[in-house]
Design an enzyme around this catalytic site. Sequence first.
Site, PDB file in Angstrom:
ATOM      1  CD  GLU A 121       6.423   8.909  29.329  1.00  0.00           C
ATOM      2  OE1 GLU A 121       5.864   9.812  28.684  1.00  0.00           O
ATOM      3  OE2 GLU A 121       6.814   9.071  30.500  1.00  0.00           O
ATOM      4  CG  ASP A 122       5.322  12.743  25.762  1.00  0.00           C
ATOM      5  OD1 ASP A 122       5.980  12.172  26.652  1.00  0.00           O
ATOM      6  OD2 ASP A 122       4.688  13.796  25.984  1.00  0.00           O
ATOM      7  CG  ASP A 125      14.474  15.629  29.421  1.00  0.00           C
ATOM      8  OD1 ASP A 125      15.118  15.821  28.389  1.00  0.00           O
ATOM      9  OD2 ASP A 125      14.495  16.414  30.384  1.00  0.00           O
ATOM     10  CG  PHE A 174      11.702  22.619  25.036  1.00  0.00           C
ATOM     11  CD1 PHE A 174      11.654  21.980  26.262  1.00  0.00           C
ATOM     12  CD2 PHE A 174      10.516  23.059  24.461  1.00  0.00           C
ATOM     13  CE1 PHE A 174      10.448  21.780  26.912  1.00  0.00           C
ATOM     14  CE2 PHE A 174       9.304  22.859  25.101  1.00  0.00           C
ATOM     15  CZ  PHE A 174       9.272  22.218  26.333  1.00  0.00           C
ATOM     16  NE  ARG A 187      -0.715  19.508  25.754  1.00  0.00           N
ATOM     17  CZ  ARG A 187       0.195  18.931  26.539  1.00  0.00           C
ATOM     18  NH1 ARG A 187       0.970  17.990  26.073  1.00  0.00           N
ATOM     19  NH2 ARG A 187       0.330  19.299  27.807  1.00  0.00           N
TER      20      ARG A 187
HETATM   21  P1  IMP Z   1      11.724  13.427  32.490  1.00  0.00           P
HETATM   22  O1  IMP Z   1      11.111  13.060  33.796  1.00  0.00           O
HETATM   23  O2  IMP Z   1      12.850  14.417  32.652  1.00  0.00           O
HETATM   24  O3  IMP Z   1      12.141  12.240  31.650  1.00  0.00           O
HETATM   25  O4  IMP Z   1      10.644  14.293  31.691  1.00  0.00           O
HETATM   26  C1  IMP Z   1       9.660  13.740  30.940  1.00  0.00           C
HETATM   27  C2  IMP Z   1       8.572  14.736  30.705  1.00  0.00           C
HETATM   28  O5  IMP Z   1       9.063  16.087  30.569  1.00  0.00           O
HETATM   29  C3  IMP Z   1       7.883  14.427  29.393  1.00  0.00           C
HETATM   30  O6  IMP Z   1       6.847  13.482  29.571  1.00  0.00           O
HETATM   31  C4  IMP Z   1       7.398  15.789  28.952  1.00  0.00           C
HETATM   32  O7  IMP Z   1       6.145  16.069  29.549  1.00  0.00           O
HETATM   33  C5  IMP Z   1       8.400  16.757  29.506  1.00  0.00           C
HETATM   34  N1  IMP Z   1       9.427  17.132  28.502  1.00  0.00           N
HETATM   35  C6  IMP Z   1      10.724  16.817  28.521  1.00  0.00           C
HETATM   36  N2  IMP Z   1      11.352  17.324  27.458  1.00  0.00           N
HETATM   37  C7  IMP Z   1      10.426  17.974  26.731  1.00  0.00           C
HETATM   38  C8  IMP Z   1      10.467  18.712  25.474  1.00  0.00           C
HETATM   39  O8  IMP Z   1      11.500  18.851  24.806  1.00  0.00           O
HETATM   40  N3  IMP Z   1       9.290  19.226  25.065  1.00  0.00           N
HETATM   41  C9  IMP Z   1       8.118  19.101  25.739  1.00  0.00           C
HETATM   42  N4  IMP Z   1       8.047  18.420  26.899  1.00  0.00           N
HETATM   43  C10 IMP Z   1       9.177  17.867  27.391  1.00  0.00           C
END
Ligand code: IMP
Length: 198
Positions: A121-122, A125, A174, A187
């Site tokens: 995963e990148d 959150d 962010f 990106r």
């Molecule tokens: P989660 O379901 O809240 O864990 O969100 C995960 C997804 O939200 C990631 O795979 C990203 O696509 C997006 N995301 C969350 N935080 C960021 C950020 O700071 N920058 C860009 N994308 C984010």
Amino acid sequence: MLLTPVTTTPIETSAEAGAIIEPFITEEELQSRVGELAYEIAQDYRNLGVTPEQPLHLLGILKGVVPFMSDLMRAIPTDVPASVDFMAITPYGPDTRRNGGVRVIKDLDDPIEGRHVLLVEDIVDTGLTLGYVMKLLRSRQPASLRVCTLLDRASVRLLDVRLAYTGFEIPDQFVVGYGLDYRERYRNLPYIGVMKSQ
Ligand code: IMP
């Protein structure tokens, strides 16, 4: 590894978004940490006994993971047999932090039953996206299933998810670059920056 933003002159601005991108994790820091993660992963999967028939199977969630996956897979030594597959998902609503619902828009090419899967995963959150994907993958009965994330924003976690490998723990700001986007932009930045309003 816990990082806090460095205070340097912003080097990327966007009039359209009214934002400044403040450099946060440099290319050098990214490459060095990716190398460490790859070393650790290689050791663990050697111990797990991966073979060409049952390799380390790297799964990426498109699109943000592309630069990280590309660097990580090349940093894993070739004595560790590895294969790669990708999945693309999209949130149901505009705010993944609130609803957590996601829809698969590109499924994996290959079955994962009986395989040693490492989900790459990148950023994690709230953990809701990861929770959904893990549930889906578990239902396909892999031999093992672990998670490697480049960035972990643990302070906003809503769902407890176990991360086997983490690149950097980051504060609640962010971030963009190195695959991560703001409305599909940034990106292609080779580093990670914090996005701030002007
Ligand atoms: P989660 O379901 O809240 O864990 O969100 C995960 C997804 O939200 C990631 O795979 C990203 O696509 C997006 N995301 C969350 N935080 C960021 C950020 O700071 N920058 C860009 N994308 C984010």
